[in-house]
Design a protein around this motif. Structure first.
Motif, PDB file in Angstrom:
ATOM      1  N   ALA A   8      -0.692  -4.495  -2.495  1.00  0.00           N
ATOM      2  CA  ALA A   8       0.082  -4.772  -2.993  1.00  0.00           C
ATOM      3  C   ALA A   8       1.621  -3.881  -2.801  1.00  0.00           C
ATOM      4  O   ALA A   8       2.500  -4.778  -1.944  1.00  0.00           O
ATOM      5  CB  ALA A   8       0.408  -4.479  -4.346  1.00  0.00           C
ATOM      6  N   LEU A   9       1.455  -2.751  -2.688  1.00  0.00           N
ATOM      7  CA  LEU A   9       2.570  -2.129  -2.163  1.00  0.00           C
ATOM      8  C   LEU A   9       2.146  -2.394  -0.191  1.00  0.00           C
ATOM      9  O   LEU A   9       4.020  -2.355   0.833  1.00  0.00           O
ATOM     10  CB  LEU A   9       2.440  -0.467  -2.379  1.00  0.00           C
ATOM     11  CG  LEU A   9       2.322   0.404  -3.593  1.00  0.00           C
ATOM     12  CD1 LEU A   9       1.443   1.893  -3.501  1.00  0.00           C
ATOM     13  CD2 LEU A   9       3.713   0.474  -3.947  1.00  0.00           C
ATOM     14  N   VAL A  10       1.784  -2.386   0.059  1.00  0.00           N
ATOM     15  CA  VAL A  10       1.386  -2.866   1.702  1.00  0.00           C
ATOM     16  C   VAL A  10       1.817  -3.911   1.721  1.00  0.00           C
ATOM     17  O   VAL A  10       2.719  -4.475   2.835  1.00  0.00           O
ATOM     18  CB  VAL A  10       0.049  -2.498   2.253  1.00  0.00           C
ATOM     19  CG1 VAL A  10       0.223  -3.167   3.839  1.00  0.00           C
ATOM     20  CG2 VAL A  10      -0.215  -1.145   2.886  1.00  0.00           C
ATOM     21  N   THR A  11       1.880  -4.910   1.186  1.00  0.00           N
ATOM     22  CA  THR A  11       2.628  -6.313   0.689  1.00  0.00           C
ATOM     23  C   THR A  11       4.419  -6.624   0.999  1.00  0.00           C
ATOM     24  O   THR A  11       3.808  -7.657   2.377  1.00  0.00           O
ATOM     25  CB  THR A  11       1.957  -7.401   0.223  1.00  0.00           C
ATOM     26  OG1 THR A  11       0.229  -6.928   0.243  1.00  0.00           O
ATOM     27  CG2 THR A  11       2.651  -8.946   0.133  1.00  0.00           C
ATOM     28  N   LYS A  12       4.430  -5.287  -0.376  1.00  0.00           N
ATOM     29  CA  LYS A  12       5.732  -5.372  -0.275  1.00  0.00           C
ATOM     30  C   LYS A  12       6.726  -4.741   1.351  1.00  0.00           C
ATOM     31  O   LYS A  12       7.753  -5.473   1.664  1.00  0.00           O
ATOM     32  CB  LYS A  12       6.021  -4.059  -1.898  1.00  0.00           C
ATOM     33  CG  LYS A  12       7.668  -4.652  -2.300  1.00  0.00           C
ATOM     34  CD  LYS A  12       7.923  -3.045  -3.537  1.00  0.00           C
ATOM     35  CE  LYS A  12       7.177  -4.156  -4.797  1.00  0.00           C
ATOM     36  NZ  LYS A  12       7.451  -3.070  -5.766  1.00  0.00           N
ATOM     37  N   ILE A  37       2.090   5.643  -2.660  1.00  0.00           N
ATOM     38  CA  ILE A  37       2.940   5.255  -1.330  1.00  0.00           C
ATOM     39  C   ILE A  37       3.530   6.293  -0.042  1.00  0.00           C
ATOM     40  O   ILE A  37       3.366   6.361   0.594  1.00  0.00           O
ATOM     41  CB  ILE A  37       4.549   5.561  -2.437  1.00  0.00           C
ATOM     42  CG1 ILE A  37       4.462   3.834  -3.373  1.00  0.00           C
ATOM     43  CG2 ILE A  37       5.913   5.234  -1.213  1.00  0.00           C
ATOM     44  CD1 ILE A  37       5.835   4.641  -4.268  1.00  0.00           C
ATOM     45  N   ARG A  38       3.022   7.918  -1.073  1.00  0.00           N
ATOM     46  CA  ARG A  38       3.225   9.083   0.531  1.00  0.00           C
ATOM     47  C   ARG A  38       2.219   9.115   1.670  1.00  0.00           C
ATOM     48  O   ARG A  38       2.611   8.881   2.165  1.00  0.00           O
ATOM     49  CB  ARG A  38       3.140  10.324  -0.906  1.00  0.00           C
ATOM     50  CG  ARG A  38       4.082  10.682  -0.932  1.00  0.00           C
ATOM     51  CD  ARG A  38       4.380  12.498  -1.117  1.00  0.00           C
ATOM     52  NE  ARG A  38       3.095  13.158  -2.422  1.00  0.00           N
ATOM     53  CZ  ARG A  38       3.509  12.421  -3.492  1.00  0.00           C
ATOM     54  NH1 ARG A  38       4.350  11.753  -3.869  1.00  0.00           N
ATOM     55  NH2 ARG A  38       2.642  12.892  -4.089  1.00  0.00           N
ATOM     56  N   GLU A  77     -14.378   1.308 -11.209  1.00  0.00           N
ATOM     57  CA  GLU A  77     -13.181   0.467 -11.083  1.00  0.00           C
ATOM     58  C   GLU A  77     -11.420   1.372 -10.500  1.00  0.00           C
ATOM     59  O   GLU A  77     -10.991   0.532 -10.715  1.00  0.00           O
ATOM     60  CB  GLU A  77     -13.054   0.842 -12.916  1.00  0.00           C
ATOM     61  CG  GLU A  77     -14.299   0.168 -13.321  1.00  0.00           C
ATOM     62  CD  GLU A  77     -14.167  -0.223 -14.674  1.00  0.00           C
ATOM     63  OE1 GLU A  77     -14.618  -1.208 -15.481  1.00  0.00           O
ATOM     64  OE2 GLU A  77     -14.095   1.133 -14.899  1.00  0.00           O
ATOM     65  N   LYS A  78     -12.482   2.628 -10.468  1.00  0.00           N
ATOM     66  CA  LYS A  78     -10.815   3.422  -9.697  1.00  0.00           C
ATOM     67  C   LYS A  78     -10.667   3.407  -8.732  1.00  0.00           C
ATOM     68  O   LYS A  78      -9.455   2.922  -7.962  1.00  0.00           O
ATOM     69  CB  LYS A  78     -11.169   4.212  -9.762  1.00  0.00           C
ATOM     70  CG  LYS A  78     -11.218   5.186 -11.100  1.00  0.00           C
ATOM     71  CD  LYS A  78     -10.953   6.856 -10.895  1.00  0.00           C
ATOM     72  CE  LYS A  78     -11.463   7.645 -13.127  1.00  0.00           C
ATOM     73  NZ  LYS A  78     -11.307   9.065 -12.799  1.00  0.00           N
ATOM     74  N   ILE A  79     -11.624   3.102  -7.697  1.00  0.00           N
ATOM     75  CA  ILE A  79     -11.089   2.208  -6.415  1.00  0.00           C
ATOM     76  C   ILE A  79     -10.325   1.487  -6.480  1.00  0.00           C
ATOM     77  O   ILE A  79      -9.601   1.063  -5.662  1.00  0.00           O
ATOM     78  CB  ILE A  79     -12.760   2.725  -6.206  1.00  0.00           C
ATOM     79  CG1 ILE A  79     -12.945   4.333  -5.340  1.00  0.00           C
ATOM     80  CG2 ILE A  79     -11.950   1.932  -4.728  1.00  0.00           C
ATOM     81  CD1 ILE A  79     -14.733   4.632  -4.630  1.00  0.00           C
ATOM     82  N   ARG A  80     -11.437   0.074  -7.207  1.00  0.00           N
ATOM     83  CA  ARG A  80     -10.443  -0.962  -7.161  1.00  0.00           C
ATOM     84  C   ARG A  80      -9.793  -0.768  -7.443  1.00  0.00           C
ATOM     85  O   ARG A  80      -8.876  -1.298  -6.702  1.00  0.00           O
ATOM     86  CB  ARG A  80     -11.523  -2.073  -7.707  1.00  0.00           C
ATOM     87  CG  ARG A  80     -11.542  -3.497  -7.672  1.00  0.00           C
ATOM     88  CD  ARG A  80     -12.140  -4.251  -9.055  1.00  0.00           C
ATOM     89  NE  ARG A  80     -11.790  -4.463  -9.931  1.00  0.00           N
ATOM     90  CZ  ARG A  80     -12.865  -4.142 -10.704  1.00  0.00           C
ATOM     91  NH1 ARG A  80     -14.022  -3.844 -10.680  1.00  0.00           N
ATOM     92  NH2 ARG A  80     -12.431  -3.326 -12.337  1.00  0.00           N
ATOM     93  N   PHE A  81      -8.684   0.472  -8.716  1.00  0.00           N
ATOM     94  CA  PHE A  81      -7.288  -0.640  -9.161  1.00  0.00           C
ATOM     95  C   PHE A  81      -6.895   0.491  -7.765  1.00  0.00           C
ATOM     96  O   PHE A  81      -5.861  -0.138  -7.295  1.00  0.00           O
ATOM     97  CB  PHE A  81      -7.217   0.305 -10.083  1.00  0.00           C
ATOM     98  CG  PHE A  81      -6.209   0.881 -10.139  1.00  0.00           C
ATOM     99  CD1 PHE A  81      -5.316  -0.195 -11.758  1.00  0.00           C
ATOM    100  CD2 PHE A  81      -5.479   2.259 -10.829  1.00  0.00           C
ATOM    101  CE1 PHE A  81      -3.748  -0.257 -11.874  1.00  0.00           C
ATOM    102  CE2 PHE A  81      -4.264   1.776 -10.872  1.00  0.00           C
ATOM    103  CZ  PHE A  81      -3.269   0.927 -11.618  1.00  0.00           C
ATOM    104  N   ILE A  82      -7.183   1.292  -7.509  1.00  0.00           N
ATOM    105  CA  ILE A  82      -6.366   2.163  -5.607  1.00  0.00           C
ATOM    106  C   ILE A  82      -6.379   1.332  -4.596  1.00  0.00           C
ATOM    107  O   ILE A  82      -4.902   1.240  -4.683  1.00  0.00           O
ATOM    108  CB  ILE A  82      -7.290   3.156  -5.183  1.00  0.00           C
ATOM    109  CG1 ILE A  82      -7.250   4.423  -7.130  1.00  0.00           C
ATOM    110  CG2 ILE A  82      -6.765   3.726  -4.681  1.00  0.00           C
ATOM    111  CD1 ILE A  82      -7.801   5.461  -6.551  1.00  0.00           C
ATOM    112  N   ASN A  83      -7.094   0.485  -4.481  1.00  0.00           N
ATOM    113  CA  ASN A  83      -7.057  -0.937  -3.581  1.00  0.00           C
ATOM    114  C   ASN A  83      -6.088  -1.711  -3.860  1.00  0.00           C
ATOM    115  O   ASN A  83      -5.359  -1.844  -2.772  1.00  0.00           O
ATOM    116  CB  ASN A  83      -8.296  -0.973  -3.151  1.00  0.00           C
ATOM    117  CG  ASN A  83      -9.193   0.035  -2.723  1.00  0.00           C
ATOM    118  OD1 ASN A  83      -8.986   0.903  -1.352  1.00  0.00           O
ATOM    119  ND2 ASN A  83     -10.866  -0.054  -2.732  1.00  0.00           N
TER     120      ASN A  83
END
Length: 88
Positions: A36-40, A75-76, A25-31
């Motif tokens: 979403a950040l890459v899309t932005k 982000i970093r 679940e953590k890996i899914r949330f991270i990915n």
């Protein structure tokens, strides 16, 4: 407590049990967050960032329990990857 309405008083009596997320679940949330950040980034700059190249580093974040507060780490990682020539 006399000034607090009865429906609100009952909320103070609630007991919650939080269950730690599984690694999957953590890996899914991270990915999902990283995508979403890459899309932005793409929407704002028209530059594609290849997330596959940093997914191993991102998956190391599963050691944290509060993943939302570690969004700055995503982000970093993405900025370091982007600045290091990871763009296409």
């Amino acid at each position: 407590m006399k000034l607090v309405p009865d429906p609100l008083k009952s909320r103070f009596d609630m007991v919650y049990r939080f269950v730690e997320l599984s690694s999957e679940e953590k890996i899914r949330f991270i990915n999902e967050s990283a995508k979403a950040l890459v899309t932005k980034i793409y929407e704002n700059t028209s530059i594609e960032v290849q997330i596959d190249n940093i997914s191993c580093k991102l998956n190391l974040l599963i050691k944290y329990n509060n993943l939302r507060s570690n969004k700055g780490t995503y982000i970093r990682y993405i900025k370091i990857h982007f600045q290091g020539g990871g763009r296409q």
